[in-house]
Design a protein around this motif. Structure first.
Motif, PDB file in Angstrom:
ATOM      1  N   ILE A 295       1.179   9.064   3.233  1.00 39.92           N
ATOM      2  CA  ILE A 295       0.296   8.402   4.193  1.00 39.92           C
ATOM      3  C   ILE A 295       0.764   6.964   4.418  1.00 39.92           C
ATOM      4  O   ILE A 295       0.998   6.552   5.545  1.00 39.92           O
ATOM      5  CB  ILE A 295      -1.165   8.421   3.702  1.00 39.92           C
ATOM      6  N   TYR A 296       0.878   6.193   3.339  1.00 37.66           N
ATOM      7  CA  TYR A 296       1.395   4.819   3.407  1.00 37.66           C
ATOM      8  C   TYR A 296       2.563   4.686   2.436  1.00 37.66           C
ATOM      9  O   TYR A 296       2.528   5.217   1.328  1.00 37.66           O
ATOM     10  CB  TYR A 296       0.321   3.790   3.031  1.00 37.66           C
TER      11      TYR A 296
ATOM     12  N   ASP B 208      -2.143   4.980  -4.603  1.00 37.22           N
ATOM     13  CA  ASP B 208      -1.160   5.224  -5.667  1.00 37.22           C
ATOM     14  C   ASP B 208      -0.600   3.898  -6.162  1.00 37.22           C
ATOM     15  O   ASP B 208      -0.286   3.736  -7.345  1.00 37.22           O
ATOM     16  CB  ASP B 208      -0.026   6.120  -5.134  1.00 37.22           C
ATOM     17  N   ARG B 209      -0.481   2.957  -5.239  1.00 32.33           N
ATOM     18  CA  ARG B 209       0.029   1.631  -5.581  1.00 32.33           C
ATOM     19  C   ARG B 209      -0.435   0.648  -4.520  1.00 32.33           C
ATOM     20  O   ARG B 209      -0.659   1.009  -3.375  1.00 32.33           O
ATOM     21  CB  ARG B 209       1.560   1.647  -5.646  1.00 32.33           C
ATOM     22  N   GLY B 210      -0.600  -0.621  -4.905  1.00 30.44           N
ATOM     23  CA  GLY B 210      -0.975  -1.652  -3.961  1.00 30.44           C
ATOM     24  C   GLY B 210      -2.462  -1.962  -4.014  1.00 30.44           C
ATOM     25  O   GLY B 210      -3.218  -1.385  -4.800  1.00 30.44           O
ATOM     26  N   ARG B 211      -2.871  -2.866  -3.120  1.00 30.73           N
ATOM     27  CA  ARG B 211      -4.256  -3.332  -3.160  1.00 30.73           C
ATOM     28  C   ARG B 211      -4.661  -3.908  -1.812  1.00 30.73           C
ATOM     29  O   ARG B 211      -3.823  -4.458  -1.092  1.00 30.73           O
ATOM     30  CB  ARG B 211      -4.395  -4.403  -4.246  1.00 30.73           C
ATOM     31  N   ILE B 212      -5.950  -3.774  -1.496  1.00 34.41           N
ATOM     32  CA  ILE B 212      -6.521  -4.439  -0.324  1.00 34.41           C
ATOM     33  C   ILE B 212      -7.480  -5.513  -0.806  1.00 34.41           C
ATOM     34  O   ILE B 212      -8.390  -5.243  -1.590  1.00 34.41           O
ATOM     35  CB  ILE B 212      -7.237  -3.437   0.592  1.00 34.41           C
ATOM     36  N   PHE B 213      -7.266  -6.737  -0.353  1.00 35.61           N
ATOM     37  CA  PHE B 213      -8.095  -7.879  -0.749  1.00 35.61           C
ATOM     38  C   PHE B 213      -9.152  -8.118   0.335  1.00 35.61           C
ATOM     39  O   PHE B 213      -8.815  -8.424   1.480  1.00 35.61           O
ATOM     40  CB  PHE B 213      -7.233  -9.129  -0.921  1.00 35.61           C
TER      41      PHE B 213
ATOM     42  N   LEU C  78       0.831  -1.203   0.000  1.00 35.57           N
ATOM     43  CA  LEU C  78       0.000   0.000   0.000  1.00 35.57           C
ATOM     44  C   LEU C  78       0.865   1.252   0.000  1.00 35.57           C
ATOM     45  O   LEU C  78       1.697   1.449   0.889  1.00 35.57           O
ATOM     46  CB  LEU C  78      -0.906   0.027   1.236  1.00 35.57           C
ATOM     47  N   SER C  79       0.643   2.102  -0.987  1.00 34.52           N
ATOM     48  CA  SER C  79       1.342   3.384  -1.063  1.00 34.52           C
ATOM     49  C   SER C  79       0.330   4.462  -1.424  1.00 34.52           C
ATOM     50  O   SER C  79      -0.479   4.291  -2.342  1.00 34.52           O
ATOM     51  CB  SER C  79       2.450   3.352  -2.111  1.00 34.52           C
ATOM     52  N   LEU C  80       0.373   5.555  -0.675  1.00 36.08           N
ATOM     53  CA  LEU C  80      -0.557   6.652  -0.904  1.00 36.08           C
ATOM     54  C   LEU C  80       0.059   7.938  -0.379  1.00 36.08           C
ATOM     55  O   LEU C  80       0.630   7.972   0.714  1.00 36.08           O
ATOM     56  CB  LEU C  80      -1.891   6.396  -0.184  1.00 36.08           C
TER      57      LEU C  80
END
Length: 540
Positions: A15-16, A53-58, A6-8
């Protein structure tokens, strides 16, 4: 549920940063971190309201229920009963089924096959919502949460802050989701409702994620803590409740400090050697060569140096009211008020404030604490009686729902006030944990906790001699409360306060208490405050 890479960032604010986490399907997880770390943002990402911005939550495509921190009903004319019952889309499903029954009469064979397939799906959905028993389930939930019959026929727009929270919570629970996202769920809940909710969540068959500053509540419910670190922008998951997390985190910080101290000593040692090598004569080839080797190691050591968690500094900026108040800053005389069609909240209420005192209003939910402040501020008008101010009284008001902030302006613009140098202004913002470029953020992108800090800072900058505060700590974590409380403890004007937060009340030095609905005034008593804290629990 799993978060991966997770990137934001919002502009320059991260943030992340490549954060990851995993929590099980049955876990009850408390989400903690300082204000602005990204706790509520994490909920928005899970709900698909905020892109990464990047990554994902499943999430596995499960049905998610969400209780936001700030309750705002879209249809304020809807009755409480309709709002609650519509948490399960039973009516919508039944309406679609009736349409299918009609369409089947004229459909051809191929269309009938599709309609019958859809019918089976809808009947399965009704079974999942226990549609034929839904009304009884809702009535039982209302009884357990102490939602009165009188409340059922009220419109959503007529509810008080405490009533809104309770009804929104009941809506989420009745929806029967597989995952619950709860943002400050104990805000405004009375003791009996809080006890029911605590037991309900402990026995909940799905996953629960809770953002809360209520330590006792977290300790009672959760078996995991998800920590969002504002310094490293990483996410860590700890087994156990909040108290266990604090203990483990403190141990980690102690070990981290020892590591950083060793790293800093190594960096200094390498820096000294590199400097000595650079100052050596050109003919000292061995030392020059060793210096170059140490310089490479120095660069690696500096890059690997861990960051300390930020420590907030309090600047001693004593703010006096611009002018002293009169002998009686505020007097309420024989006040009578009630909402249309409802029983009066007060009949002949009278009291007065002394200059420079700290005066606390307490009482159970719905007795009119916030309403009284709105009457004093002229937002509402009494049926009879008077509210009289000294001609020297100057008022600053903190509204519980933060509606006095301009969300289109920055932190700096919202707190602009005449009579301060830029350094004084920035120092006071620092006291409220806004430093560096954070003062240029637009209020609209901030968390409720950050907005609360701005509103409180704005209040003090006005330098009024009477501060009226409505639940000022509702959006603040315990550590932030302690920092903010220092500013109000040091303020020399009069404070009129609605709060059930024992720590904050003790910190600012309350002298007398008004008990509603009786209208009785007593000297401050921690035991009496604890009694009302139990009756009407807000988070710490």
């Amino acid at each position: 549920m799993k978060g991966q890479n997770l990137s934001l960032a919002f502009g320059a604010e991260v943030i992340y940063d490549d954060a990851e986490f995993f929590i099980g399907d049955k876990d009850k997880t408390g989400i903690v971190g300082v204000n602005g770390a990204g706790k509520t943002t994490l909920f928005k990402v899970i709900l698909g309201k905020q892109a990464l911005d990047r990554g994902r939550i499943f999430t596995g495509g499960v049905r998610i229920g969400y209780l936001p921190q700030e309750i705002d009903f879209a249809d304020k004319q809807k009755t409480v009963w309709d709002y609650l019952f519509d948490a399960r889309p039973v009516r919508e499903i039944e309406a679609e089924l009736n349409t299918i029954y009609t369409d089947l009469e004229t459909a051809d064979e191929a269309e009938q096959a599709e309609l019958l397939k859809r019918m089976a799906e809808l009947h399965a959905a009704l079974d999942g919502y226990d549609a034929y028993n839904a009304e009884n389930i809702l009535l039982e939930l209302m009884f357990d949460m102490d939602i009165s019959d009188e409340l059922l026929y009220m419109k959503l727009g007529e509810l008080s802050g405490g009533q809104k929270s309770k009804i929104a919570f009941a809506h989420v629970l009745f929806a029967n989701p597989q995952v619950l996202l709860l943002d400050e769920p104990t805000n405004h809940l009375d003791a009996s409702t809080k006890e029911f909710v605590t037991n309900y969540l402990k026995n909940y068959k799905g996953s629960v994620l809770i953002i809360s500053h209520d330590v006792d509540f977290l300790n009672s419910v959760v078996n995991k803590i998800l920590f969002v670190n504002k310094v490293t922008h990483k996410i860590s998951v700890y087994d156990g409740n909040y108290t266990a997390f604090k203990r483990k985190y403190a141990q980690e910080q102690l070990l981290k400090e020892l590591r950083i101290t060793q790293q800093e000593q190594e960096i200094k040692k390498l820096s000294d050697f590199v400097l000595k090598a650079k100052q050596a004569s050109r003919t000292n080839h061995n030392l020059k060569r060793m210096g170059q080797d140490r310089e490479v190691k120095l660069a690696k050591a500096i890059a690997a140096l861990e960051k300390r968690d930020k420590e907030y500094k309090h600047v001693n900026l004593r703010l006096e009211p611009k002018t002293p108040s009169g002998k009686v800053p505020l007097e309420v005389r024989n006040l009578t008020f009630g909402y249309d069609g409802k029983q009066n909240l007060y009949d002949g209420l009278s009291f007065m404030l002394n200059p420079d005192e700290r005066f606390l209003i307490v009482g159970e939910n719905g007795v009119g604490k916030s309403t009284l402040l709105k009457l004093i501020m002229g937002i509402l008008h009494p049926k009879s009686g008077e509210i009289v101010f000294s001609r020297k009284t100057e008022i600053a008001y903190y509204a519980q729902e933060l509606e006095l902030l301009d969300e289109n302006k920055t932190v700096l613009e919202n707190t602009e006030s005449s009579g301060y140098t830029d350094i004084q202004h920035r120092n006071l913002l620092g006291n409220f944990l806004f430093s560096g470029d954070s003062v240029f953020k637009n209020v609209s992108v901030l968390s409720p906790g950050e907005k609360a800090r701005i509103a409180l800072c704005k209040l003090l900058l006005e330098r009024a001699n009477l501060l009226i505060l409505d639940e000022p700590t509702n959006h603040l974590d315990p550590d932030t409360q302690a920092v903010i409380g220092e500013n109000f403890r040091d303020y020399t004007g009069t404070i009129l306060l609605v709060s059930h937060n024992p720590e904050f009340v003790e910190q600012i030095g309350i002298t007398r208490m008004l008990i509603l609905p009786e209208g009785k005034i007593v000297d401050y008593s921690r035991e009496l405050l604890a009694y009302y804290y139990i009756l009407n629990t807000d988070f710490l």
